[in-house]
Write a protein that holds these residues in place. Sequence first.
Motif, PDB file in Angstrom:
ATOM      1  N   LEU A  33       0.896   4.504 -10.116  1.00  0.00           N
ATOM      2  CA  LEU A  33      -0.403   4.448  -9.462  1.00  0.00           C
ATOM      3  C   LEU A  33      -0.329   5.024  -8.051  1.00  0.00           C
ATOM      4  CD1 LEU A  33      -1.681   0.921 -10.568  1.00  0.00           C
ATOM      5  CD2 LEU A  33      -2.639   3.145 -11.210  1.00  0.00           C
ATOM      6  N   LYS A  34       0.799   4.793  -7.380  1.00  0.00           N
ATOM      7  CA  LYS A  34       0.986   5.307  -6.024  1.00  0.00           C
ATOM      8  C   LYS A  34       0.920   6.825  -6.012  1.00  0.00           C
ATOM      9  CE  LYS A  34       4.512   3.717  -3.744  1.00  0.00           C
ATOM     10  NZ  LYS A  34       5.925   3.545  -3.314  1.00  0.00           N
ATOM     11  N   TYR A  35       1.713   7.453  -6.864  1.00  0.00           N
ATOM     12  CA  TYR A  35       1.762   8.908  -6.879  1.00  0.00           C
ATOM     13  C   TYR A  35       0.509   9.514  -7.500  1.00  0.00           C
ATOM     14  CZ  TYR A  35       6.602   8.472  -5.422  1.00  0.00           C
ATOM     15  OH  TYR A  35       7.731   8.170  -4.709  1.00  0.00           O
ATOM     16  N   LEU A  36      -0.101   8.801  -8.426  1.00  0.00           N
ATOM     17  CA  LEU A  36      -1.346   9.285  -9.005  1.00  0.00           C
ATOM     18  C   LEU A  36      -2.451   9.302  -7.944  1.00  0.00           C
ATOM     19  CD1 LEU A  36      -3.081  10.149 -11.417  1.00  0.00           C
ATOM     20  CD2 LEU A  36      -3.478   7.711 -11.899  1.00  0.00           C
ATOM     21  N   SER A  37      -2.548   8.228  -7.154  1.00  0.00           N
ATOM     22  CA  SER A  37      -3.578   8.165  -6.118  1.00  0.00           C
ATOM     23  C   SER A  37      -3.362   9.245  -5.060  1.00  0.00           C
ATOM     24  CB  SER A  37      -3.587   6.778  -5.459  1.00  0.00           C
ATOM     25  OG  SER A  37      -2.363   6.523  -4.792  1.00  0.00           O
ATOM     26  N   LEU A  38      -2.098   9.518  -4.721  1.00  0.00           N
ATOM     27  CA  LEU A  38      -1.811  10.561  -3.734  1.00  0.00           C
ATOM     28  C   LEU A  38      -2.104  11.949  -4.299  1.00  0.00           C
ATOM     29  CD1 LEU A  38       1.448   9.124  -2.157  1.00  0.00           C
ATOM     30  CD2 LEU A  38      -0.722   9.495  -1.014  1.00  0.00           C
ATOM     31  N   GLY A  39      -1.782  12.148  -5.572  1.00  0.00           N
ATOM     32  CA  GLY A  39      -2.101  13.431  -6.201  1.00  0.00           C
ATOM     33  C   GLY A  39      -3.598  13.684  -6.216  1.00  0.00           C
ATOM     34  N   ILE A  68      -5.056   3.472   0.174  1.00  0.00           N
ATOM     35  CA  ILE A  68      -4.761   2.336   1.066  1.00  0.00           C
ATOM     36  C   ILE A  68      -4.139   1.194   0.270  1.00  0.00           C
ATOM     37  CG2 ILE A  68      -5.826   0.535   2.495  1.00  0.00           C
ATOM     38  CD1 ILE A  68      -7.857   2.620   3.412  1.00  0.00           C
ATOM     39  N   LYS A  69      -4.601   1.019  -0.967  1.00  0.00           N
ATOM     40  CA  LYS A  69      -4.136  -0.100  -1.789  1.00  0.00           C
ATOM     41  C   LYS A  69      -2.747   0.155  -2.369  1.00  0.00           C
ATOM     42  CE  LYS A  69      -5.594  -3.038  -5.650  1.00  0.00           C
ATOM     43  NZ  LYS A  69      -6.671  -3.312  -6.640  1.00  0.00           N
ATOM     44  N   TYR A  70      -2.458   1.393  -2.796  1.00  0.00           N
ATOM     45  CA  TYR A  70      -1.237   1.649  -3.565  1.00  0.00           C
ATOM     46  C   TYR A  70      -0.150   2.426  -2.815  1.00  0.00           C
ATOM     47  CZ  TYR A  70      -4.051   0.228  -7.586  1.00  0.00           C
ATOM     48  OH  TYR A  70      -4.842  -0.475  -8.456  1.00  0.00           O
ATOM     49  N   ALA A  71      -0.505   3.171  -1.763  1.00  0.00           N
ATOM     50  CA  ALA A  71       0.482   4.062  -1.128  1.00  0.00           C
ATOM     51  C   ALA A  71       0.818   3.592   0.282  1.00  0.00           C
ATOM     52  CB  ALA A  71      -0.054   5.488  -1.104  1.00  0.00           C
ATOM     53  N   ASP A  72       1.842   4.232   0.863  1.00  0.00           N
ATOM     54  CA  ASP A  72       2.220   3.921   2.233  1.00  0.00           C
ATOM     55  C   ASP A  72       1.896   5.118   3.126  1.00  0.00           C
ATOM     56  OD1 ASP A  72       4.229   5.816   1.812  1.00  0.00           O
ATOM     57  OD2 ASP A  72       5.669   4.299   1.215  1.00  0.00           O
ATOM     58  N   ASN A  73       2.119   4.952   4.445  1.00  0.00           N
ATOM     59  CA  ASN A  73       1.745   5.978   5.401  1.00  0.00           C
ATOM     60  C   ASN A  73       2.565   7.256   5.254  1.00  0.00           C
ATOM     61  OD1 ASN A  73      -0.317   4.614   6.702  1.00  0.00           O
ATOM     62  ND2 ASN A  73       1.079   3.513   8.033  1.00  0.00           N
ATOM     63  N   ILE A  74       3.841   7.138   4.872  1.00  0.00           N
ATOM     64  CA  ILE A  74       4.692   8.313   4.738  1.00  0.00           C
ATOM     65  C   ILE A  74       4.154   9.230   3.637  1.00  0.00           C
ATOM     66  CG2 ILE A  74       7.011   9.141   4.210  1.00  0.00           C
ATOM     67  CD1 ILE A  74       6.872   7.752   6.860  1.00  0.00           C
ATOM     68  N   ALA A  98       0.784  13.860   1.616  1.00  0.00           N
ATOM     69  CA  ALA A  98      -0.393  14.358   0.909  1.00  0.00           C
ATOM     70  C   ALA A  98      -1.290  15.160   1.850  1.00  0.00           C
ATOM     71  CB  ALA A  98      -1.176  13.188   0.307  1.00  0.00           C
ATOM     72  N   THR A  99      -1.471  14.671   3.077  1.00  0.00           N
ATOM     73  CA  THR A  99      -2.296  15.380   4.055  1.00  0.00           C
ATOM     74  C   THR A  99      -1.685  16.729   4.407  1.00  0.00           C
ATOM     75  OG1 THR A  99      -3.037  13.277   5.000  1.00  0.00           O
ATOM     76  CG2 THR A  99      -3.305  15.242   6.359  1.00  0.00           C
ATOM     77  N   SER A 100      -0.371  16.751   4.606  1.00  0.00           N
ATOM     78  CA  SER A 100       0.315  17.998   4.951  1.00  0.00           C
ATOM     79  C   SER A 100       0.217  19.009   3.820  1.00  0.00           C
ATOM     80  CB  SER A 100       1.787  17.713   5.271  1.00  0.00           C
ATOM     81  OG  SER A 100       1.896  16.782   6.325  1.00  0.00           O
ATOM     82  N   LEU A 101       0.402  18.551   2.595  1.00  0.00           N
ATOM     83  CA  LEU A 101       0.307  19.449   1.447  1.00  0.00           C
ATOM     84  C   LEU A 101      -1.102  20.010   1.315  1.00  0.00           C
ATOM     85  CD1 LEU A 101       1.716  20.669  -0.982  1.00  0.00           C
ATOM     86  CD2 LEU A 101       1.146  18.627  -2.301  1.00  0.00           C
ATOM     87  N   SER A 102      -2.097  19.182   1.610  1.00  0.00           N
ATOM     88  CA  SER A 102      -3.485  19.637   1.560  1.00  0.00           C
ATOM     89  C   SER A 102      -3.748  20.714   2.604  1.00  0.00           C
ATOM     90  CB  SER A 102      -4.421  18.447   1.773  1.00  0.00           C
ATOM     91  OG  SER A 102      -5.766  18.860   1.754  1.00  0.00           O
ATOM     92  N   ILE A 103      -3.181  20.559   3.801  1.00  0.00           N
ATOM     93  CA  ILE A 103      -3.340  21.569   4.861  1.00  0.00           C
ATOM     94  C   ILE A 103      -2.739  22.902   4.420  1.00  0.00           C
ATOM     95  CG2 ILE A 103      -2.589  22.234   7.181  1.00  0.00           C
ATOM     96  CD1 ILE A 103      -2.793  19.301   7.978  1.00  0.00           C
ATOM     97  N   ILE A 104      -1.542  22.845   3.855  1.00  0.00           N
ATOM     98  CA  ILE A 104      -0.862  24.073   3.416  1.00  0.00           C
ATOM     99  C   ILE A 104      -1.663  24.771   2.307  1.00  0.00           C
ATOM    100  CG2 ILE A 104       1.226  24.973   2.308  1.00  0.00           C
ATOM    101  CD1 ILE A 104       2.753  22.678   3.700  1.00  0.00           C
ATOM    102  N   LEU A 105      -2.122  23.996   1.325  1.00  0.00           N
ATOM    103  CA  LEU A 105      -2.895  24.576   0.229  1.00  0.00           C
ATOM    104  C   LEU A 105      -4.206  25.175   0.726  1.00  0.00           C
ATOM    105  CD1 LEU A 105      -2.389  21.897  -2.582  1.00  0.00           C
ATOM    106  CD2 LEU A 105      -1.432  24.198  -2.506  1.00  0.00           C
ATOM    107  N   SER A 106      -4.881  24.474   1.641  1.00  0.00           N
ATOM    108  CA  SER A 106      -6.148  24.981   2.178  1.00  0.00           C
ATOM    109  C   SER A 106      -5.936  26.286   2.928  1.00  0.00           C
ATOM    110  CB  SER A 106      -6.775  23.943   3.117  1.00  0.00           C
ATOM    111  OG  SER A 106      -7.089  22.758   2.425  1.00  0.00           O
ATOM    112  N   THR A 107      -4.845  26.367   3.680  1.00  0.00           N
ATOM    113  CA  THR A 107      -4.545  27.579   4.436  1.00  0.00           C
ATOM    114  C   THR A 107      -4.284  28.761   3.501  1.00  0.00           C
ATOM    115  OG1 THR A 107      -3.589  26.264   6.233  1.00  0.00           O
ATOM    116  CG2 THR A 107      -3.023  28.601   6.168  1.00  0.00           C
TER     117      THR A 107
END
Length: 328
Positions: free
Chosen positions: A6-12, A265-271, A276-285
């Motif tokens: 669930l953690k990795y699914l939510s981040l994906g 927020i429920k399943y994942a941690d800040n790291i 996920a945020t960094s990967l999104s920035i790279i893909l958007s660029t």
Amino acid sequence: MASANLKYLSLGVLVFQTTSLVLTMRYSRTLQGDGPRYLASSAVVVAELLKILTCVGLVFKENSYSARAFSSILRQEILQKPTELLKLAIPSGIYTLQNNLLYLALSNLDAATYQVTYQLKILTTALFSVSMLDRRLGVYQWLSLLILMTGVALVQWPVDSPSDPKKEHMTASSQFVGLVAVSVACCSSGFAGVYFEKILKETKQSVWVRNIQLGMFGLVFGIFGMLAYDGARVREIGMFQGYNTLTWIVVALQALGGLVIAAVIKYADNILKGFATSLSIILSTLISYFWLEDFEPTSVFFLGTMFVIVATFLYGYEGKPAPNPSKA
């Protein structure tokens, strides 16, 4: 194992939703087509309605599909607690403003610049957390905020390029409007997020019920905003003018956003959230450059982007606590 999945699914899903929303919204706001372009204020209203309907379904599922239990919860949380309900009007109104500003920002900024600049919400959220929740930030977090501001400043660093002076002036004006919009959105995101977190910590109600309450106010504020700014066009052609398949995809992705964040927020941690945020920035660029072709990368932009990505990871990093000294 199920929790890890669930953690990795939510981040994906978060990476997919964040990247897809930015790119499709940018494309839909710049696409030249026949007829009028869809109204951003209308899209915000429809997204709120979809979010309410989705949360209603989730609350219904939480109560084992019992209509009696479902109606009892809604009656208790909406009709019998007017004071608690009104507290949610503040973050809801701010979120509605923020959603409209994001359309304005992506109408004037390329997806890559928007995605990196919007990470300033980390800074505003941290500052509001300190002032409103009495939260203490560690050394790594303060350092990450300094790196973040440096990175965003580098991304906005002006680059001289030979072009038509009139077109250059229009581009500069457009970028200024976009930067103001995304800056105000960052401030509103930080305040509303911390305010909503404070409310969630003071109550034990389901996050989906809270999202229904937020959506109710958001729907009202959104309708008032649509009538105030686009009332004449709505009365003339209707609120669904310019809607097509792409518009409905943008609306669905925007409605999905708040629900995905709640799951993360429920399943994942800040790291992992930072990853996920960094990967999104790279893909958007990359997609902004190769597909939308509205972005010319520079070495200064890439340096600033790396600073923002490092800051995102560093902010979620928690140093290992020092061991307690043993007594002799």
